[in-house]
Design a protein around this motif. Sequence first.
Motif, PDB file in Angstrom:
ATOM      1  N   HIS A  12     -55.724  79.410 -16.207  1.00 25.76           N
ATOM      2  CA  HIS A  12     -54.322  79.555 -16.621  1.00 25.76           C
ATOM      3  C   HIS A  12     -54.025  78.852 -17.954  1.00 25.76           C
ATOM      4  O   HIS A  12     -53.125  78.008 -18.039  1.00 25.76           O
ATOM      5  CB  HIS A  12     -53.387  79.013 -15.536  1.00 25.76           C
ATOM      6  N   GLU A  60     -50.177  89.096 -14.069  1.00 26.56           N
ATOM      7  CA  GLU A  60     -49.916  87.713 -13.687  1.00 26.56           C
ATOM      8  C   GLU A  60     -48.426  87.494 -13.438  1.00 26.56           C
ATOM      9  O   GLU A  60     -48.034  86.806 -12.503  1.00 26.56           O
ATOM     10  CB  GLU A  60     -50.414  86.764 -14.789  1.00 26.56           C
ATOM     11  N   ALA A  61     -47.580  88.089 -14.281  1.00 27.48           N
ATOM     12  CA  ALA A  61     -46.132  87.954 -14.120  1.00 27.48           C
ATOM     13  C   ALA A  61     -45.678  88.612 -12.813  1.00 27.48           C
ATOM     14  O   ALA A  61     -44.822  88.089 -12.098  1.00 27.48           O
ATOM     15  CB  ALA A  61     -45.413  88.579 -15.314  1.00 27.48           C
ATOM     16  N   LYS A 119     -47.493  89.001 -10.090  1.00 24.97           N
ATOM     17  CA  LYS A 119     -47.938  88.155  -8.982  1.00 24.97           C
ATOM     18  C   LYS A 119     -46.988  86.988  -8.762  1.00 24.97           C
ATOM     19  O   LYS A 119     -46.658  86.631  -7.628  1.00 24.97           O
ATOM     20  CB  LYS A 119     -49.355  87.639  -9.261  1.00 24.97           C
ATOM     21  N   LYS A 120     -46.532  86.379  -9.867  1.00 22.41           N
ATOM     22  CA  LYS A 120     -45.615  85.243  -9.744  1.00 22.41           C
ATOM     23  C   LYS A 120     -44.283  85.661  -9.136  1.00 22.41           C
ATOM     24  O   LYS A 120     -43.684  84.951  -8.357  1.00 22.41           O
ATOM     25  CB  LYS A 120     -45.397  84.612 -11.130  1.00 22.41           C
ATOM     26  N   GLU A 121     -43.828  86.855  -9.509  1.00 21.43           N
ATOM     27  CA  GLU A 121     -42.581  87.369  -8.942  1.00 21.43           C
ATOM     28  C   GLU A 121     -42.730  87.587  -7.443  1.00 21.43           C
ATOM     29  O   GLU A 121     -41.824  87.257  -6.665  1.00 21.43           O
ATOM     30  CB  GLU A 121     -42.196  88.682  -9.623  1.00 21.43           C
ATOM     31  N   GLU A 124     -44.815  86.065  -5.454  1.00 19.44           N
ATOM     32  CA  GLU A 124     -44.919  84.759  -4.786  1.00 19.44           C
ATOM     33  C   GLU A 124     -43.550  84.107  -4.663  1.00 19.44           C
ATOM     34  O   GLU A 124     -43.247  83.476  -3.653  1.00 19.44           O
ATOM     35  CB  GLU A 124     -45.859  83.859  -5.585  1.00 19.44           C
ATOM     36  N   ALA A 125     -42.714  84.276  -5.688  1.00 24.08           N
ATOM     37  CA  ALA A 125     -41.382  83.673  -5.669  1.00 24.08           C
ATOM     38  C   ALA A 125     -40.493  84.336  -4.617  1.00 24.08           C
ATOM     39  O   ALA A 125     -39.639  83.691  -4.007  1.00 24.08           O
ATOM     40  CB  ALA A 125     -40.739  83.788  -7.035  1.00 24.08           C
TER      41      ALA A 125
END
Length: 215
Positions: free
Chosen positions: A170, A205-206, A208-210, A212-213
Amino acid sequence: MAKLKICGLTCEADVAAVNEVKPDFAGFVIEVPGRRRSVTPEQVKVLVKGLNEETLPIGVFVDAPPELPISLLRDGTLWAAQLHGNEDEDYIEKIQNMTGKPVIKAFSIKTPEDVKRALRSPADYILLDQGAGGTGETFDWNLVPPVKRPFFLAGGLAPENLRTAIAKLHPWAVDISSSLETDGKKDPAKIRQLSKMLKQINTLEAYKKEREADS
């Protein structure tokens, strides 16, 4: 969202090639004897004028007299100085204090202690590499723990390993040079390919973060 730095620009053709993809940073190796990508301060000033304004120019130095990076930072030629030699903390802080511009310090990562030493640096950014001189080879990424401060990842990055490197470490930015060349010259097709790949990786990646959030 890893930023992109394309390093080792030496001519107007290189500048034109990077202007096509508008990376975040462009690197110029300045007055480093024995390096085939080395250019003079005068050449850098001309090349930077042709660089797209969205791309920030970075000068790469190796144990240069501090007056050299200071002068190029002060006159607006460079956005930041990247140091690949034995520059100590006093050297780094002198540039910071006299210019108010960012300093990037490169570290050769061969042991866990090398990473700890990098993390203690007063530089604005650190750069983790296989060799502080830029060898074009990867280092053992398992040596790097989760890093909270922004850092550049360099050393042997190419389309074949870029996705793995970003997923594992990262980095704040990736620094790429050798793999974007053909016969020792920057290759516009390779630059376009890698830039496109990085955008795809960043989008994933963005996403995936969404996810997870939301979960």
